[in-house]
Motif scaffolding. Structure first.
Motif, mmCIF file in Angstrom:
data_model
loop_
_atom_site.group_PDB
_atom_site.id
_atom_site.type_symbol
_atom_site.label_atom_id
_atom_site.label_comp_id
_atom_site.label_asym_id
_atom_site.label_seq_id
_atom_site.Cartn_x
_atom_site.Cartn_y
_atom_site.Cartn_z
ATOM 1 N N ARG A 289 0.838 -1.204 0.000
ATOM 2 C CA ARG A 289 0.000 0.000 0.000
ATOM 3 C C ARG A 289 0.873 1.255 0.000
ATOM 4 O O ARG A 289 0.640 2.191 -0.759
ATOM 5 N N GLU A 290 1.916 1.251 0.827
ATOM 6 C CA GLU A 290 2.811 2.410 0.884
ATOM 7 C C GLU A 290 3.611 2.555 -0.408
ATOM 8 O O GLU A 290 3.852 3.677 -0.868
ATOM 9 N N ILE B 240 -1.005 4.539 -1.859
ATOM 10 C CA ILE B 240 -2.440 4.556 -1.570
ATOM 11 C C ILE B 240 -2.644 4.945 -0.115
ATOM 12 O O ILE B 240 -2.063 4.329 0.784
ATOM 13 N N THR B 241 -3.453 5.979 0.096
ATOM 14 C CA THR B 241 -3.720 6.418 1.469
ATOM 15 C C THR B 241 -4.714 5.461 2.131
ATOM 16 O O THR B 241 -5.371 4.660 1.472
ATOM 17 N N ARG B 242 -4.821 5.580 3.450
ATOM 18 C CA ARG B 242 -5.752 4.721 4.188
ATOM 19 C C ARG B 242 -7.200 4.988 3.754
ATOM 20 O O ARG B 242 -8.007 4.075 3.672
ATOM 21 N N ARG B 243 -7.511 6.256 3.497
ATOM 22 C CA ARG B 243 -8.865 6.597 3.081
ATOM 23 C C ARG B 243 -9.168 6.021 1.695
ATOM 24 O O ARG B 243 -10.263 5.536 1.442
ATOM 25 N N GLU B 244 -8.190 6.072 0.800
ATOM 26 C CA GLU B 244 -8.381 5.489 -0.521
ATOM 27 C C GLU B 244 -8.566 3.974 -0.419
ATOM 28 O O GLU B 244 -9.389 3.394 -1.130
ATOM 29 N N LEU B 245 -7.828 3.342 0.473
ATOM 30 C CA LEU B 245 -7.981 1.908 0.691
ATOM 31 C C LEU B 245 -9.372 1.605 1.256
ATOM 32 O O LEU B 245 -10.011 0.618 0.865
ATOM 33 N N GLU B 246 -9.851 2.473 2.138
ATOM 34 C CA GLU B 246 -11.188 2.298 2.692
ATOM 35 C C GLU B 246 -12.256 2.398 1.592
ATOM 36 O O GLU B 246 -13.196 1.603 1.549
ATOM 37 N N PHE C 25 -7.719 4.093 -8.795
ATOM 38 C CA PHE C 25 -7.661 3.473 -10.116
ATOM 39 C C PHE C 25 -6.344 3.814 -10.806
ATOM 40 O O PHE C 25 -5.702 2.953 -11.412
ATOM 41 N N ASP C 26 -5.923 5.082 -10.712
ATOM 42 C CA ASP C 26 -4.661 5.494 -11.330
ATOM 43 C C ASP C 26 -3.479 4.772 -10.696
ATOM 44 O O ASP C 26 -2.574 4.304 -11.395
ATOM 45 N N LYS C 27 -3.468 4.698 -9.364
ATOM 46 C CA LYS C 27 -2.332 4.078 -8.669
ATOM 47 C C LYS C 27 -2.263 2.575 -8.930
ATOM 48 O O LYS C 27 -1.167 2.002 -8.943
ATOM 49 N N LEU C 28 -3.406 1.951 -9.128
ATOM 50 C CA LEU C 28 -3.419 0.515 -9.413
ATOM 51 C C LEU C 28 -3.308 0.221 -10.907
ATOM 52 O O LEU C 28 -3.042 -0.915 -11.299
ATOM 53 N N GLY D 282 -2.837 -8.061 -2.397
ATOM 54 C CA GLY D 282 -2.953 -8.273 -0.944
ATOM 55 C C GLY D 282 -3.525 -7.078 -0.198
ATOM 56 O O GLY D 282 -3.358 -6.983 1.007
ATOM 57 N N LEU D 283 -4.183 -6.176 -0.919
ATOM 58 C CA LEU D 283 -4.774 -5.018 -0.257
ATOM 59 C C LEU D 283 -6.195 -5.300 0.219
ATOM 60 O O LEU D 283 -6.692 -4.646 1.132
ATOM 61 N N LEU D 284 -6.845 -6.279 -0.419
ATOM 62 C CA LEU D 284 -8.236 -6.647 -0.077
ATOM 63 C C LEU D 284 -8.290 -8.130 0.270
ATOM 64 O O LEU D 284 -7.514 -8.927 -0.266
#
Length: 143
Positions: A77-78, A82-88, A121-124, A140-142
């Protein structure tokens, strides 16, 4: 005196028993169709359950131990930024929520949700929500 009370008690008990018996008889005669229907339904339900178990070979399940809670890959994630809010937001997208539902759940506007999701979407490197969820699971983010 006790003898009279005993006799009246016995006679009263017999009369009550006779009245209950006649009431039962009339009840059984009056509602015989419903009683027979219920008995037939119970027999067919039991037969259906027995037959279903025999045909499918189903056995009672044993309780399985609970799986360990999912921990997202923080390093990945780092690395992706990706921020925590974006992951949420990505997690809520994976649950199948719409932007409006996500906004209501996170107490933000729909435009904020759109911004977070487009950044994820851009970061992934994803073009669609389903692709983002799939990539999130692969990385492994979800769960």
């Amino acid at each position: 005196m006790k003898r009279h009370v005993l006799i009246y008690g016995i006679v009263g008990g017999i009369l009550i028993a006779v009245l209950q018996w006649t009431e039962y008889r009339f009840l059984a005669i009056e509602h015989s169709v419903e009683i027979y229907g219920a008995l037939i339904a119970a027999v067919f339900a039991a037969l259906g359950i027995w037959l279903g178990i025999r045909l499918t070979g189903a056995r009672p399940h044993k309780a399985t131990p609970a799986a360990a809670p999912f921990n997202p890959n923080e390093k990945k994630r780092e690395d992706l930024g990706i921020t925590r809010r974006e992951l949420e937001v990505l997690e809520l997208i994976a649950e199948g929520l719409s932007n409006r539902e996500i906004a209501g759940k996170l107490f933000v506007s729909e435009n904020t949700v759109k911004t977070h999701s487009s950044r994820v979407f851009d970061k992934l490197g994803a073009r669609r929500r389903t692709q983002a969820v799939q990539l999130g699971k692969e990385l492994g983010l979800l769960p």
